[in-house]
Design a protein around this motif. Structure first.
Motif, mmCIF file in Angstrom:
data_model
loop_
_atom_site.group_PDB
_atom_site.id
_atom_site.type_symbol
_atom_site.label_atom_id
_atom_site.label_comp_id
_atom_site.label_asym_id
_atom_site.label_seq_id
_atom_site.Cartn_x
_atom_site.Cartn_y
_atom_site.Cartn_z
ATOM 1 N N VAL A 141 9.713 -4.709 7.652
ATOM 2 C CA VAL A 141 9.143 -3.772 6.245
ATOM 3 C C VAL A 141 8.737 -2.511 6.632
ATOM 4 O O VAL A 141 8.285 -2.345 7.731
ATOM 5 N N THR A 142 9.236 -1.332 6.024
ATOM 6 C CA THR A 142 8.904 -0.253 6.388
ATOM 7 C C THR A 142 8.367 0.567 5.323
ATOM 8 O O THR A 142 8.342 0.300 4.129
ATOM 9 N N ARG A 143 7.416 1.676 5.627
ATOM 10 C CA ARG A 143 6.865 2.587 4.747
ATOM 11 C C ARG A 143 7.969 3.563 4.131
ATOM 12 O O ARG A 143 8.994 4.102 4.716
ATOM 13 N N ILE A 144 7.906 3.919 2.796
ATOM 14 C CA ILE A 144 8.320 4.769 2.025
ATOM 15 C C ILE A 144 7.949 6.366 2.921
ATOM 16 O O ILE A 144 6.891 6.730 2.863
ATOM 17 N N GLN A 145 8.874 6.999 3.351
ATOM 18 C CA GLN A 145 8.749 8.370 4.277
ATOM 19 C C GLN A 145 8.581 9.461 3.357
ATOM 20 O O GLN A 145 9.338 10.293 3.361
ATOM 21 N N LYS A 146 7.356 9.500 2.946
ATOM 22 C CA LYS A 146 7.039 10.420 1.601
ATOM 23 C C LYS A 146 7.125 11.857 2.379
ATOM 24 O O LYS A 146 7.737 12.635 1.388
ATOM 25 N N GLU A 147 6.959 12.097 3.658
ATOM 26 C CA GLU A 147 7.070 13.411 4.037
ATOM 27 C C GLU A 147 8.483 14.120 4.207
ATOM 28 O O GLU A 147 8.787 15.202 4.396
ATOM 29 N N ARG A 148 9.438 13.124 4.198
ATOM 30 C CA ARG A 148 10.817 13.366 4.307
ATOM 31 C C ARG A 148 11.654 13.597 2.967
ATOM 32 O O ARG A 148 12.571 13.976 2.918
ATOM 33 N N PHE A 149 10.545 13.358 1.769
ATOM 34 C CA PHE A 149 11.516 13.629 0.435
ATOM 35 C C PHE A 149 11.500 15.085 0.315
ATOM 36 O O PHE A 149 10.616 15.807 0.428
ATOM 37 N N PRO A 150 12.669 15.596 -0.271
ATOM 38 C CA PRO A 150 12.691 16.933 -0.505
ATOM 39 C C PRO A 150 11.934 17.253 -1.803
ATOM 40 O O PRO A 150 11.428 18.315 -1.956
ATOM 41 N N ASP A 151 11.835 16.329 -2.636
ATOM 42 C CA ASP A 151 11.378 16.438 -4.073
ATOM 43 C C ASP A 151 10.196 15.455 -4.169
ATOM 44 O O ASP A 151 10.440 14.334 -4.456
ATOM 45 N N GLY A 177 6.034 2.175 -4.198
ATOM 46 C CA GLY A 177 5.577 0.891 -4.842
ATOM 47 C C GLY A 177 6.750 0.110 -5.316
ATOM 48 O O GLY A 177 6.597 -0.903 -5.861
ATOM 49 N N ALA A 178 8.122 0.461 -4.832
ATOM 50 C CA ALA A 178 9.044 -0.309 -5.166
ATOM 51 C C ALA A 178 9.268 -1.760 -4.664
ATOM 52 O O ALA A 178 9.634 -2.688 -5.152
ATOM 53 N N TYR A 179 8.397 -2.078 -3.473
ATOM 54 C CA TYR A 179 8.319 -3.541 -2.925
ATOM 55 C C TYR A 179 6.886 -3.620 -2.422
ATOM 56 O O TYR A 179 6.277 -2.629 -1.992
ATOM 57 N N ARG A 180 6.746 -4.752 -2.595
ATOM 58 C CA ARG A 180 5.354 -5.309 -1.958
ATOM 59 C C ARG A 180 5.611 -6.657 -1.713
ATOM 60 O O ARG A 180 5.619 -7.717 -2.459
ATOM 61 N N ILE A 181 4.949 -7.109 -0.481
ATOM 62 C CA ILE A 181 5.023 -8.394 0.132
ATOM 63 C C ILE A 181 3.765 -8.761 -0.185
ATOM 64 O O ILE A 181 2.842 -8.430 0.568
ATOM 65 N N ASP A 182 3.555 -10.096 -0.706
ATOM 66 C CA ASP A 182 2.183 -10.533 -0.557
ATOM 67 C C ASP A 182 2.369 -12.066 -0.526
ATOM 68 O O ASP A 182 3.611 -12.598 -0.313
ATOM 69 N N SER A 183 1.114 -12.792 -0.477
ATOM 70 C CA SER A 183 1.203 -14.179 -0.013
ATOM 71 C C SER A 183 2.075 -14.986 -1.074
ATOM 72 O O SER A 183 2.844 -16.023 -0.436
ATOM 73 N N ASP A 184 2.062 -14.528 -2.255
ATOM 74 C CA ASP A 184 2.771 -15.627 -3.263
ATOM 75 C C ASP A 184 4.218 -15.603 -2.988
ATOM 76 O O ASP A 184 4.831 -16.519 -3.082
ATOM 77 N N LEU A 185 4.658 -14.336 -2.581
ATOM 78 C CA LEU A 185 6.178 -13.995 -2.303
ATOM 79 C C LEU A 185 6.674 -14.859 -1.060
ATOM 80 O O LEU A 185 7.907 -15.353 -1.136
#
Ligand code: NCD
Length: 307
Positions: free
Chosen positions: A227-237, A246-254
């Motif tokens: 799993v990787t972090r969304i690289q906020k600092e590289r977004f032009p906008d 928040g597109a993905y979230r791995i939790d125990s239930d999953l």
């Protein structure tokens, strides 16, 4: 076998044999990394660190690795306290630190920065992340983690999840996994798919990875969720970022009942629920530890062979 690479810039420069050599040496050095044994392999040697971007694990595990081998470390963890703020250029800074050190580690926001300075200095250069480009030492520790925890790399099924567009760790890792015949799936929002250049290279080598935006499609077959972090600092906008976070979230239930491990290069934001940390699934802190023996193996090999 001698190690042929003077500089560690891209995982694409490695053969599988080169990778195996580092992984084997890392295994031998693990007792030293755990402080169970002492080593004076790099006594009197100095590592120069140039960090133009933030880092916790990469920088501190390089420092730990060097010190566990009885070497010393100089350099900067942020540019604020160096002459970079006076406007000194990258080449001059690198050439100066290379006068003091036996090898250089550089992290920079520009793709190609490490390759650029490796042409200017005579000591080995290690790329600790260049923009959205490559992060080869992270890949070596990722492979080592799979091998140590799952007993093998070949034949695994690995799902790379999250920001595949800007994430340098997954760019490097996918090339390496391809060398081991690992079956890969790429899970990302459609805006953050693996770059076409990487897909093209993999295809040329006969690797076709499944691409999907739905994580549920990979949970039954994967041995590893990387799993990787969304690289906020590289977004032009910044607007674009806020749409996707928040597109993905791995939790125990999953993942309950699935036979897999969860890896992450860290830092993690909210893509993994904290409850996973203390389950047998969450391997990312162990993974962070493996950065030490792997970077010890890299430093010992490069400094002994090329300094
Ligand atoms: C990664 C990086 O810097 O590329 N972190 C690391 O080196 N362990 C991942 C990230 O910043 O998301």
């Amino acid at each position: 076998m001698t190690f042929p690479l003077k500089n560690i810039i891209s995982i694409k420069d490695f053969s599988k044999q080169d990778i195996n050599l580092i992984l084997k040496l890392a295994e031998n050095l693990e007792p030293v990394a755990r402080s169970k044994q002492q080593s004076d392999s790099l006594t009197g040697k100095i590592l120069g660190m140039m960090f133009y971007e933030p880092s916790t694990r990469t920088r501190l595990s390089f420092e730990t690795a060097m010190k566990r081998l009885n070497g010393g470390v100089i350099g900067f963890a942020e540019t604020g306290a160096s002459s970079v703020t006076k406007g000194e250029n990258l080449a001059d800074t690198a050439r100066t630190i290379a006068e003091y050190a036996d090898a250089l580690v550089i992290r920079h926001d520009l793709e190609g920065a490490a390759r650029y300075i490796s042409d200017m200095v005579s000591v080995p250069v290690i790329n600790a992340g260049d923009g959205a480009g490559q992060h080869p030492t992270q890949t070596l520790l990722d492979l080592y983690t799979m091998k140590r925890i799952l007993g093998k790399i070949k034949g695994l099924q690995v799902a790379l999840i999250g920001d595949l567009k800007y994430g340098r760790t997954v760019h490097s890792l996918s090339y390496a996994l391809a060398m081991y015949g690992v079956k890969m799936s790429f899970v990302s929002p459609k805006e953050l798919k693996m770059p076409r250049g990487v897909l093209h290279d993999l295809k040329r080598d006969g690797v076709v990875a499944q691409e999907t935006a739905d994580i549920n499609e990979v949970l039954d077959d994967a041995d590893v969720l990387y799993v990787t972090r969304i690289q906020k600092e590289r977004f032009p906008d910044p607007e674009e970022y806020s749409k996707i976070k928040g597109a993905y979230r791995i939790d125990s239930d999953l993942i309950k009942g699935k036979e897999l491990i969860v890896m992450h290069p860290l830092p993690k934001m909210d893509e993994i629920a904290q409850e996973v940390d203390n389950t047998p699934y969450g391997k990312y802190f162990e993974q962070a530890f493996y950065g030490v023996p792997v970077r010890m193996a890299i430093l010992k090999t490069l400094i002994k062979s090329f300094s």
